[in-house]
Structure formats: C-alpha cells, structure tokens
Scaffold this motif. Sequence first.
Motif, short mmCIF file in Angstrom:
data_model
loop_
_atom_site.label_atom_id
_atom_site.label_comp_id
_atom_site.label_asym_id
_atom_site.label_seq_id
_atom_site.Cartn_x
_atom_site.Cartn_y
_atom_site.Cartn_z
N ARG A 1 8.58 10.23 5.81
CA ARG A 1 8.67 9.05 4.95
C ARG A 1 8.45 7.77 5.75
N ARG A 2 8.12 6.72 5.01
CA ARG A 2 7.86 5.38 5.56
C ARG A 2 6.67 5.38 6.52
N GLN A 3 5.70 6.25 6.22
CA GLN A 3 4.48 6.31 7.01
C GLN A 3 3.24 6.09 6.14
N GLY A 4 3.44 5.68 4.90
CA GLY A 4 2.32 5.39 4.02
C GLY A 4 1.88 6.53 3.13
N ILE A 5 2.53 7.67 3.22
CA ILE A 5 2.12 8.84 2.45
C ILE A 5 2.38 8.63 0.95
N GLY A 6 3.55 8.15 0.60
CA GLY A 6 3.84 7.86 -0.80
C GLY A 6 2.89 6.82 -1.37
N SER A 7 2.57 5.81 -0.56
CA SER A 7 1.61 4.77 -0.98
C SER A 7 0.24 5.37 -1.23
N GLU A 8 -0.18 6.31 -0.38
CA GLU A 8 -1.47 6.97 -0.58
C GLU A 8 -1.48 7.76 -1.89
N LEU A 9 -0.40 8.47 -2.16
CA LEU A 9 -0.32 9.26 -3.38
C LEU A 9 -0.32 8.37 -4.63
N ILE A 10 0.46 7.30 -4.59
CA ILE A 10 0.47 6.34 -5.70
C ILE A 10 -0.91 5.69 -5.83
N GLY A 11 -1.53 5.37 -4.70
CA GLY A 11 -2.87 4.77 -4.72
C GLY A 11 -3.88 5.68 -5.40
N GLU A 12 -3.78 6.98 -5.17
CA GLU A 12 -4.67 7.92 -5.81
C GLU A 12 -4.45 7.91 -7.33
N ALA A 13 -3.18 7.85 -7.75
CA ALA A 13 -2.88 7.79 -9.18
C ALA A 13 -3.43 6.49 -9.79
N LYS A 14 -3.29 5.38 -9.07
CA LYS A 14 -3.83 4.11 -9.55
C LYS A 14 -5.35 4.19 -9.70
N GLU A 15 -6.01 4.80 -8.71
CA GLU A 15 -7.46 4.93 -8.74
C GLU A 15 -7.90 5.77 -9.95
N THR A 16 -7.19 6.87 -10.20
CA THR A 16 -7.49 7.72 -11.35
C THR A 16 -7.30 6.95 -12.65
N ALA A 17 -6.19 6.22 -12.75
CA ALA A 17 -5.93 5.44 -13.96
C ALA A 17 -7.07 4.43 -14.19
#
Length: 142
Positions: free
Chosen positions: A94-110
């Motif tokens: 955690r706190r290494q940008g992994i959650g941000s990458e996953l959320i970013g992928e969801a944002k891109e899909t949306a």
Amino acid sequence: MWPWKKGKRMKTTESTASCVRWMTARDLPQVVEVVRKQPDCRRCTPKTLAGFSDSRNHVSKVAATGSLITGVILYVVRQDSLVIEDLCVREGQRRQGIGSELIGEAKETAHKLGRETITIIVDEANVDAQLFLKNLGFQWTQ
C-alpha cells in the motif's frame, strides 16, 4: 458513497512498476490471498470472482508486479455509471500507487464508455479509504 465526476484528473506516481490487466483464472489463488487479509473486501469472494468472469458488465482486473498480484478491482458497468464493488491492495504494497492505478483504470473505462459517474461504497470507519478517494477526486454523498 463516493462518486467521481468526469473531468477530475488522477495523480500519477512513478513509485511502482506494476501493470493493470484483466484477471485470469491463474490469478485466483493470489487474489483470494490478498482479499482474505482485508475485512473491507467483504464482497470479493471466490464465488463473487467466478460470477464476475461470467458477466459482460462485471469487470475484474488486477495490478501485478512481475508474477505477484499486488491489487484487485471489481466493478460493474451500468447503463449510466460505473460502480466499484471492491478495491483491495496487498498488505505491504500500500501507499505505492497501486490503488491509484486501479482507480485510474476504472476512470479510463468510464470515460471510454461515456459514463460520467463512478460510485464506490466505503465503510464510515475506514477513514484511510475516504482520504484516499478524496485525493483522487471523489466526493462524499449520501
């Protein structure tokens, strides 16, 4: 609920060398291991994961560093929005940008699908998750 409106930008970090990809059957043992250690990921069970792979509207993706699964995101694409069912990052990663990458992928899909809202339900007691989502442009609603 934490909806995100189209137009918010995600902060990117270079601290992790993980990639986000579709989850495969081979990933399931590691995904279960990641999820089992996190009580907040209550919807992410082997049965749920199997259901996600059987539906066109249900998406399951993982973040992987080499052969190590470091995170998982499950979301549902609805007619007018995208709903994140679960987001889990491996303890120690955690706190290494992994959650941000996953959320970013969801944002891109949306964005690609023309969905203007992403919703995620977070436990009121999970202040870390609330702050994380706020930093990514999500807003709290009831």
